[in-house]
Design an enzyme around this catalytic site. Sequence first.
Site, PDB file in Angstrom:
ATOM      1  N   ARG A 241      -3.393  -7.136  -4.209  1.00 10.29           N
ATOM      2  CA  ARG A 241      -3.436  -5.808  -3.589  1.00 10.29           C
ATOM      3  C   ARG A 241      -3.803  -5.955  -2.129  1.00 10.29           C
ATOM      4  O   ARG A 241      -4.809  -6.574  -1.792  1.00 10.29           O
ATOM      5  CB  ARG A 241      -4.515  -4.950  -4.265  1.00 10.29           C
ATOM      6  CG  ARG A 241      -4.160  -4.511  -5.624  1.00 10.29           C
ATOM      7  CD  ARG A 241      -4.928  -3.273  -6.039  1.00 10.29           C
ATOM      8  NE  ARG A 241      -6.344  -3.255  -5.712  1.00 10.29           N
ATOM      9  CZ  ARG A 241      -7.142  -2.249  -5.995  1.00 10.29           C
ATOM     10  NH1 ARG A 241      -6.663  -1.164  -6.571  1.00 10.29           N
ATOM     11  NH2 ARG A 241      -8.419  -2.299  -5.693  1.00 10.29           N
TER      12      ARG A 241
ATOM     13  N   THR B 235      -3.918  -1.055   2.272  1.00 12.34           N
ATOM     14  CA  THR B 235      -3.039  -0.039   1.672  1.00 12.34           C
ATOM     15  C   THR B 235      -3.262   0.089   0.169  1.00 12.34           C
ATOM     16  O   THR B 235      -2.844   1.075  -0.443  1.00 12.34           O
ATOM     17  CB  THR B 235      -1.557  -0.433   1.875  1.00 12.34           C
ATOM     18  OG1 THR B 235      -1.324  -1.670   1.174  1.00 12.34           O
ATOM     19  CG2 THR B 235      -1.225  -0.605   3.347  1.00 12.34           C
TER      20      THR B 235
ATOM     21  N   ASP C 174     -14.647  -6.664  -9.139  1.00 13.40           N
ATOM     22  CA  ASP C 174     -13.378  -7.363  -8.909  1.00 13.40           C
ATOM     23  C   ASP C 174     -13.212  -8.439  -9.969  1.00 13.40           C
ATOM     24  O   ASP C 174     -13.932  -9.450  -9.974  1.00 13.40           O
ATOM     25  CB  ASP C 174     -13.380  -7.982  -7.501  1.00 13.40           C
ATOM     26  CG  ASP C 174     -12.004  -8.540  -7.150  1.00 13.40           C
ATOM     27  OD1 ASP C 174     -11.485  -9.378  -7.912  1.00 13.40           O
ATOM     28  OD2 ASP C 174     -11.438  -8.124  -6.127  1.00 13.40           O
TER      29      ASP C 174
ATOM     30  N   ASP D 256     -12.409 -12.110  -8.782  1.00 13.19           N
ATOM     31  CA  ASP D 256     -13.566 -12.762  -8.159  1.00 13.19           C
ATOM     32  C   ASP D 256     -14.603 -13.147  -9.210  1.00 13.19           C
ATOM     33  O   ASP D 256     -15.222 -14.222  -9.119  1.00 13.19           O
ATOM     34  CB  ASP D 256     -14.205 -11.822  -7.129  1.00 13.19           C
ATOM     35  CG  ASP D 256     -13.409 -11.792  -5.830  1.00 13.19           C
ATOM     36  OD1 ASP D 256     -12.566 -12.691  -5.628  1.00 13.19           O
ATOM     37  OD2 ASP D 256     -13.627 -10.869  -5.029  1.00 13.19           O
TER      38      ASP D 256
HETATM   39  C1  PRP Z   1      -6.547  -6.769  -9.230  1.00  8.53           C
HETATM   40  C2  PRP Z   1      -6.275  -6.708 -10.713  1.00  8.53           C
HETATM   41  C3  PRP Z   1      -4.898  -6.123 -10.767  1.00  8.53           C
HETATM   42  C4  PRP Z   1      -4.914  -5.150  -9.621  1.00  8.53           C
HETATM   43  C5  PRP Z   1      -5.131  -3.781 -10.157  1.00  8.53           C
HETATM   44  O1  PRP Z   1      -5.931  -7.872  -8.677  1.00  8.53           O
HETATM   45  O2  PRP Z   1      -6.376  -7.952 -11.348  1.00  8.53           O
HETATM   46  O3  PRP Z   1      -3.866  -7.058 -10.620  1.00  8.53           O
HETATM   47  O4  PRP Z   1      -6.001  -5.536  -8.773  1.00  8.53           O
HETATM   48  O5  PRP Z   1      -5.057  -2.849  -9.161  1.00  8.53           O
HETATM   49  P1  PRP Z   1      -3.893  -1.757  -9.072  1.00  8.53           P
HETATM   50  O6  PRP Z   1      -3.759  -1.158 -10.437  1.00  8.53           O
HETATM   51  O7  PRP Z   1      -4.446  -0.779  -8.081  1.00  8.53           O
HETATM   52  O8  PRP Z   1      -2.651  -2.419  -8.593  1.00  8.53           O
HETATM   53  P2  PRP Z   1      -6.085  -8.272  -7.144  1.00  8.53           P
HETATM   54  O9  PRP Z   1      -5.021  -7.631  -6.334  1.00  8.53           O
HETATM   55  O10 PRP Z   1      -7.499  -8.022  -6.719  1.00  8.53           O
HETATM   56  O11 PRP Z   1      -5.755  -9.810  -7.154  1.00  8.53           O
HETATM   57  P3  PRP Z   1      -6.482 -11.020  -7.890  1.00  8.53           P
HETATM   58  O12 PRP Z   1      -6.243 -10.870  -9.375  1.00  8.53           O
HETATM   59  O13 PRP Z   1      -5.781 -12.205  -7.309  1.00  8.53           O
HETATM   60  O14 PRP Z   1      -7.946 -10.994  -7.552  1.00  8.53           O
HETATM   61  N1  URA Z   2      -9.030  -4.719  -9.189  1.00  6.86           N
HETATM   62  C1  URA Z   2     -10.195  -5.159  -9.728  1.00  6.86           C
HETATM   63  O1  URA Z   2     -10.386  -6.357  -9.931  1.00  6.86           O
HETATM   64  N2  URA Z   2     -11.109  -4.233 -10.036  1.00  6.86           N
HETATM   65  C2  URA Z   2     -10.941  -2.928  -9.835  1.00  6.86           C
HETATM   66  O2  URA Z   2     -11.832  -2.143 -10.149  1.00  6.86           O
HETATM   67  C3  URA Z   2      -9.719  -2.508  -9.276  1.00  6.86           C
HETATM   68  C4  URA Z   2      -8.774  -3.429  -8.968  1.00  6.86           C
END
Ligand code: PRP
Ligand code: URA
Length: 209
Positions: free
Chosen positions: A104, A108, A200, A203
């Site tokens: 994400r 944005t 997160d 993380d």
């Molecule tokens: C997080 C999560 C989803 C997304 C959800 O990933 O694991 O993929 O955000 O958010 P959305 O429904 O608003 O799209 P992130 O983009 O943080 O990446 P990561 O898994 O690499 O940490």
């Molecule tokens: N991605 C995450 O990992 N946690 C949230 O709460 C939203 C998006």
Amino acid sequence: MSRLHVIDHPLITHKLSIMRNKKTGSKDFRELLEEIAMLMGYELTRDLPLEDVTIDTPLSKMRAKMISGKKLAIVPILRAGLGMVDGLQSLIPVAKVGHIGLYRDPNTHLPVEYYCKLPPDINERIVILVDPMLATGGSAVDSLELLKKRGCKQIRFMCLVAAPEGVEKVQSAHPDVDIYTAALDDCLNDEAYIVPGLGDAGDRIFGTL
Ligand code: PRP
Ligand code: URA
């Protein structure tokens, strides 16, 4: 309209509450996510079609039932979805695994695609798309579009925590895809994080806080 399945078995809810606690470290977080994925997988596969096959038991021939058609595919959305793969694979060891890489954009909150590698026969398989967090729904909606472009017709989406906004977005963009979640939380905050959520997920799994 797709169905929302909230799988709130006491074991799942209990484990999820430990994961939500900010004091829970990466090792326990990862182990619990894997355990929950397995428990949820049991429910998600409850209605898989069976077919009759003839087998020989040590005593006689019999018509037995086995899962029909091509086997399944598990597709995690990177990174956090990786944390759910082992739990599902322990239930379905023959499943092929594809990967979709999205992150994400911090400003944005829109998903940005950076990787996609799927089994060549993915269009013939029942696909379980996995990601612990369904927040705005952008990542899930884009991943589902990608899978459909590759010809997938039977897809289920499995997450751990969903926000109402994300559920609505997936249901309106992909009314044929059922959503399985361990919890439906209250809302999103200004940074599009799920509240109360668990923070997160990526993380916390990988210790990159
Ligand atoms: C997080 C999560 C989803 C997304 C959800 O990933 O694991 O993929 O955000 O958010 P959305 O429904 O608003 O799209 P992130 O983009 O943080 O990446 P990561 O898994 O690499 O940490
Ligand atoms: N991605 C995450 O990992 N946690 C949230 O709460 C939203 C998006």
